[in-house]
Write an enzyme that holds these catalytic residues in place. Structure first.
Site, PDB file in Angstrom:
ATOM      1  N   ASP A   8       0.864  -1.185   0.000  1.00 23.15           N
ATOM      2  CA  ASP A   8       0.000   0.000   0.000  1.00 23.15           C
ATOM      3  C   ASP A   8       0.897   1.229   0.000  1.00 23.15           C
ATOM      4  O   ASP A   8       1.505   1.562   1.030  1.00 23.15           O
ATOM      5  CB  ASP A   8      -0.910   0.011   1.234  1.00 23.15           C
ATOM      6  CG  ASP A   8      -1.993  -1.059   1.178  1.00 23.15           C
ATOM      7  OD1 ASP A   8      -1.747  -2.134   0.610  1.00 23.15           O
ATOM      8  OD2 ASP A   8      -3.089  -0.820   1.727  1.00 23.15           O
ATOM      9  N   LYS A  23      -6.890   3.427  -3.513  1.00 19.39           N
ATOM     10  CA  LYS A  23      -7.301   3.437  -2.112  1.00 19.39           C
ATOM     11  C   LYS A  23      -7.514   4.880  -1.667  1.00 19.39           C
ATOM     12  O   LYS A  23      -6.758   5.771  -2.041  1.00 19.39           O
ATOM     13  CB  LYS A  23      -6.212   2.756  -1.277  1.00 19.39           C
ATOM     14  CG  LYS A  23      -6.425   2.737   0.222  1.00 19.39           C
ATOM     15  CD  LYS A  23      -5.285   1.987   0.899  1.00 19.39           C
ATOM     16  CE  LYS A  23      -5.330   2.102   2.404  1.00 19.39           C
ATOM     17  NZ  LYS A  23      -4.196   1.406   3.061  1.00 19.39           N
ATOM     18  N   LYS A  35     -10.220   0.277  -2.605  1.00 17.37           N
ATOM     19  CA  LYS A  35     -10.128   0.087  -1.156  1.00 17.37           C
ATOM     20  C   LYS A  35     -10.433   1.392  -0.424  1.00 17.37           C
ATOM     21  O   LYS A  35      -9.582   2.262  -0.336  1.00 17.37           O
ATOM     22  CB  LYS A  35      -8.737  -0.415  -0.765  1.00 17.37           C
ATOM     23  CG  LYS A  35      -8.561  -0.630   0.750  1.00 17.37           C
ATOM     24  CD  LYS A  35      -7.173  -1.150   1.074  1.00 17.37           C
ATOM     25  CE  LYS A  35      -6.929  -1.213   2.568  1.00 17.37           C
ATOM     26  NZ  LYS A  35      -5.576  -1.728   2.902  1.00 17.37           N
TER      27      LYS A  35
END
Length: 328
Positions: free
Chosen positions: A165, A228, A264
């Protein structure tokens, strides 16, 4: 679950991403004209659609299915300076067995941690099917040298991370230096090797829905496997309107390129009711193909117990005491 690809198929994916990037470049010559053609967001329309979708009610059987799916989509997360190996091992146990003694409750998608704790998580999760996700690239600020970000990414993958991430350079993005942001994502994607890359936009710092859509397209064009919303360190974090904007960008990007990208939302999603609202927005925007942990995740540190409580309430008709569940 998201699975690692073979080196051959991963190389093919990276080459496909490079071909996609070249195609975008050949049409636009530079990123500025490309992003300048990104459709403006109808703010009123987005917020009205979210308000309407929030009111949707679902039947009991569908609610139980949605709650089960929400667990399978969770990246159970601890990202604190006081994290210890013991805390990570306990979180891994929670992720593998959310309700000990009840095998009907599925495991979560991944455990998300800082890079130095990957070996602990890797050992604790061995053979479970739960993935190891690691933040990287000078999380949460993203303010460091590219060489440092690349080294951290490679070390995280070497330590056993299945997923990375990363955070974008918001300073560069907000300054209009889209090329730097784009090239950095491309480089990090290459450094990930077989690991999947989730690109964090930190939408709470981007200011407008138009900027969120522009950053979403930029990240996807650079090769992100997921986009995300947030690090969870900035307020606001995930919101339904921002998530809808990003989901619509994913939909339009697939239509234009044929490439499927996951989503996400992370930060501030604490209740089962909120999780179901996100799943409704997901279904109504992208359809049933995206109703899978392979293409949608929740970044959460405190959502799991509320979902477990709601499952018990739906099964028994009685709310359970929070003390009946282990702490996350």
């Amino acid at each position: 679950m998201v699975t690692r690809t073979s080196s051959r198929s991963d190389s093919a994916v990276r080459e496909q991403a490079r071909e996609l990037i070249r195609a975008w470049d050949s049409r636009a010559n530079s990123l500025a004209p490309l992003l300048g053609r990104v459709t403006a967001v109808d703010q009123v329309g987005v917020e009205e659609r979210v308000a309407a979708l929030r009111t949707r009610s679902i039947k009991r059987a569908s609610k139980l299915w949605a709650l089960d799916l929400a667990i399978r989509m969770m990246d159970l997360t601890t990202l604190e300076g006081k994290d210890t190996p013991g805390k990570v091992r306990a979180l891994c146990q929670k992720g593998m067995h959310p309700k000990p003694g009840d095998p009907s409750i599925p495991h979560v998608a991944a455990i998300c941690i800082y890079p130095s704790l990957i070996p602990e998580a890797r050992a604790a999760l061995a053979g479970s099917g739960v993935r190891v996700a690691s933040v990287a690239t000078a999380f949460p600020s993203g303010q460091s040298f590219l060489e440092v970000k690349l080294a951290e990414t490679r070390l995280a993958v070497e330590a056993g991370a299945d997923e990375i991430d990363m955070v974008i350079d918001r300073g560069a993005f907000l300054s209009g230096d889209y090329q730097t942001v784009f090239e950095e994502i491309v480089a990090i994607k290459e450094a990930c090797g077989c690991a999947h890359l989730k690109v964090i936009l930190e939408t709470g710092e981007l200011g407008t829905y138009d900027a969120v859509r522009r950053a979403s397209v930029l990240a996807m064009a650079a090769g992100a496997d997921f986009i995300k919303t947030s690090t969870g360190k900035v307020t606001p974090a995930a919101t339904l309107p921002v998530t809808l904007v990003m989901l619509e960008a994913i939909r339009d990007f697939e239509r234009a390129t044929g490439r499927v990208v996951g989503m996400k939302p992370a930060g501030g999603i604490r209740t089962a009711k909120e999780a179901i609202q996100y799943l409704v927005v997901l279904y109504e925007t992208l359809g049933p193909r995206w109703m899978t942990p392979e293409l949608f995740r929740f970044g959460a540190s405190s959502l799991l117990n509320d979902v477990l409580m709601q499952i018990e309430k739906e099964r028994t008709g009685v709310y359970q005491d929070p003390d009946h569940f282990t702490l996350d």
